[in-house]
Scaffold this motif. Structure first.
Motif, mmCIF file in Angstrom:
data_model
loop_
_atom_site.group_PDB
_atom_site.id
_atom_site.type_symbol
_atom_site.label_atom_id
_atom_site.label_comp_id
_atom_site.label_asym_id
_atom_site.label_seq_id
_atom_site.Cartn_x
_atom_site.Cartn_y
_atom_site.Cartn_z
ATOM 1 N N CYS B 23 0.474 -1.498 0.119
ATOM 2 C CA CYS B 23 0.074 0.135 -0.007
ATOM 3 C C CYS B 23 0.954 1.254 -0.246
ATOM 4 O O CYS B 23 1.500 1.516 0.691
ATOM 5 N N SER B 24 0.642 2.112 -0.920
ATOM 6 C CA SER B 24 1.572 3.751 -1.371
ATOM 7 C C SER B 24 0.694 4.679 -0.774
ATOM 8 O O SER B 24 -0.446 4.818 -1.135
ATOM 9 N N PRO B 25 0.269 5.031 0.181
ATOM 10 C CA PRO B 25 -0.380 6.033 1.097
ATOM 11 C C PRO B 25 -0.577 7.685 -0.064
ATOM 12 O O PRO B 25 0.540 7.780 -1.086
ATOM 13 N N ILE B 26 -1.697 8.442 0.111
ATOM 14 C CA ILE B 26 -1.368 9.952 -0.513
ATOM 15 C C ILE B 26 -0.082 10.042 0.211
ATOM 16 O O ILE B 26 0.430 10.224 1.747
ATOM 17 N N SER B 27 0.274 11.131 -1.383
ATOM 18 C CA SER B 27 1.458 11.983 -0.277
ATOM 19 C C SER B 27 1.464 12.768 0.790
ATOM 20 O O SER B 27 0.235 13.160 0.274
ATOM 21 N N GLY B 28 2.457 12.931 2.089
ATOM 22 C CA GLY B 28 2.222 13.329 2.793
ATOM 23 C C GLY B 28 1.355 12.693 3.921
ATOM 24 O O GLY B 28 1.294 13.472 5.180
ATOM 25 N N HIS B 29 1.098 11.872 3.504
ATOM 26 C CA HIS B 29 -0.312 11.497 4.776
ATOM 27 C C HIS B 29 1.385 10.595 5.263
ATOM 28 O O HIS B 29 2.004 8.898 4.327
ATOM 29 N N ARG B 30 1.238 10.221 6.759
ATOM 30 C CA ARG B 30 2.134 9.309 7.404
ATOM 31 C C ARG B 30 1.632 7.709 8.096
ATOM 32 O O ARG B 30 2.523 7.561 8.593
ATOM 33 N N SER B 31 0.217 7.975 7.881
ATOM 34 C CA SER B 31 -0.341 7.134 8.631
ATOM 35 C C SER B 31 -0.826 6.371 7.745
ATOM 36 O O SER B 31 -1.758 6.471 7.059
ATOM 37 N N VAL B 32 -0.750 4.925 8.053
ATOM 38 C CA VAL B 32 -1.949 3.740 7.333
ATOM 39 C C VAL B 32 -2.078 2.986 8.160
ATOM 40 O O VAL B 32 -2.213 1.805 9.075
ATOM 41 N N SER B 33 -3.134 2.250 7.547
ATOM 42 C CA SER B 33 -4.559 1.216 8.323
ATOM 43 C C SER B 33 -5.107 0.134 7.195
ATOM 44 O O SER B 33 -4.762 0.879 6.074
ATOM 45 N N TRP B 34 -4.851 -1.127 8.122
ATOM 46 C CA TRP B 34 -5.360 -2.139 7.339
ATOM 47 C C TRP B 34 -6.644 -2.394 7.735
ATOM 48 O O TRP B 34 -6.611 -2.537 8.840
ATOM 49 N N TYR B 35 -8.064 -2.981 6.804
ATOM 50 C CA TYR B 35 -8.692 -3.126 7.016
ATOM 51 C C TYR B 35 -9.553 -4.695 5.915
ATOM 52 O O TYR B 35 -8.588 -4.965 5.626
ATOM 53 N N GLN B 36 -10.296 -5.333 6.612
ATOM 54 C CA GLN B 36 -9.981 -6.807 6.032
ATOM 55 C C GLN B 36 -12.437 -6.515 6.051
ATOM 56 O O GLN B 36 -12.528 -6.418 6.389
#
Lengths: 113, 114
Positions: B23-36
């Motif tokens: 997963c590559s987040p939106i530029s500048g976003h530092r937080s990533v979450s994952w969901y099933q």
């Protein structure tokens, strides 16, 4: 813990009909509330949000008001279109370190021409 | 701005194998979450990463793991795949706006375990 309850679906409406999708929640503290929409084969799109009591979120003709007294965040639209056919999810998140989203089960909306 | 990107979009694996999703987040976003997301259980939170550190974890077995790199890109790994792991795995990029996290989702990776 936190939980979100959505009305049972699916919902089928004719074009230009009025839409209401009920959502109630249980949470500690002061959560933020969201509506997400999912079109077939796609991820979730943020539709609208509200961060405190009595806030009204709105987007693309959809509206929802954060009602703390009834712990509700019902989604409404005055006149639905065929293109609104999708699955709608109500969700809440805590703040800071507890910012994960808790989702309702989702409801499928089908709009007939 | 480019949105959240996830690769691959589709995967087919067999029981017992392992898989890595990116997963590559939106530029500048530092937080990533994952969901099933599954038809039976709906959308369930897996974990969240912020600045390369796991900040939150959902109620999933240890076969599910993740990590985040210094460029904020994230991977999740599922080892010893089971049939029940078949699902749409969604990554969300977090925009920290004051005290409110608004999460923007990618298109997902559809994993099928045979």
């Amino acid at each position: 813990g936190n939980s979100v309850t959505q009305m049972e679906g699916p919902v089928t409406l004719s074009e230009e009909a009025f839409l209401t999708i009920n959502c109630t929640y249980t949470a500690t503290g002061y959560p933020s509330l969201f509506w997400y929409v999912q079109y077939p084969g796609e991820g979730l799109q943020l539709l609208l949000k509200a961060t405190k009591a009595d806030d009204k979120g709105s987007n693309k003709g959809f509206e929802a008001t954060y009602r703390k007294e009834t712990t509700s965040f019902h989604l409404e639209k005055g006149s639905v279109q065929v293109s609104d056919s999708a699955v709608y999810f109500c969700a809440l998140s805590g703040t800071g370190a507890n910012s994960k989203l808790t989702f309702g089960k989702g409801i499928t909306l089908s709009v007939r021409p | 701005k480019a949105g959240v990107t996830q690769t691959p979009r589709y995967l087919i694996k067999t029981r017992g194998q392992q898989v890595t999703l990116s997963c590559s987040p939106i530029s500048g976003h530092r937080s990533v979450s994952w969901y099933q997301q599954t038809p039976g259980q709906g959308l369930q939170f897996l974990f969240e990463y912020f600045s390369e550190t796991q900040r939150n974890k959902g109620n999933f077995p240890g076969r599910f793991s993740g990590r985040q790199f210094s460029n904020s890109r994230s991977e999740m790994n599922v080892s010893t795949l089971e049939l029940g792991d078949s699902a749409l795995y969604l990554c969300a990029s977090n925009l920290l706006a004051g005290e409110v996290d608004t999460q923007y989702f990618g298109p997902g990776t559809r994993l099928t375990v045979l």
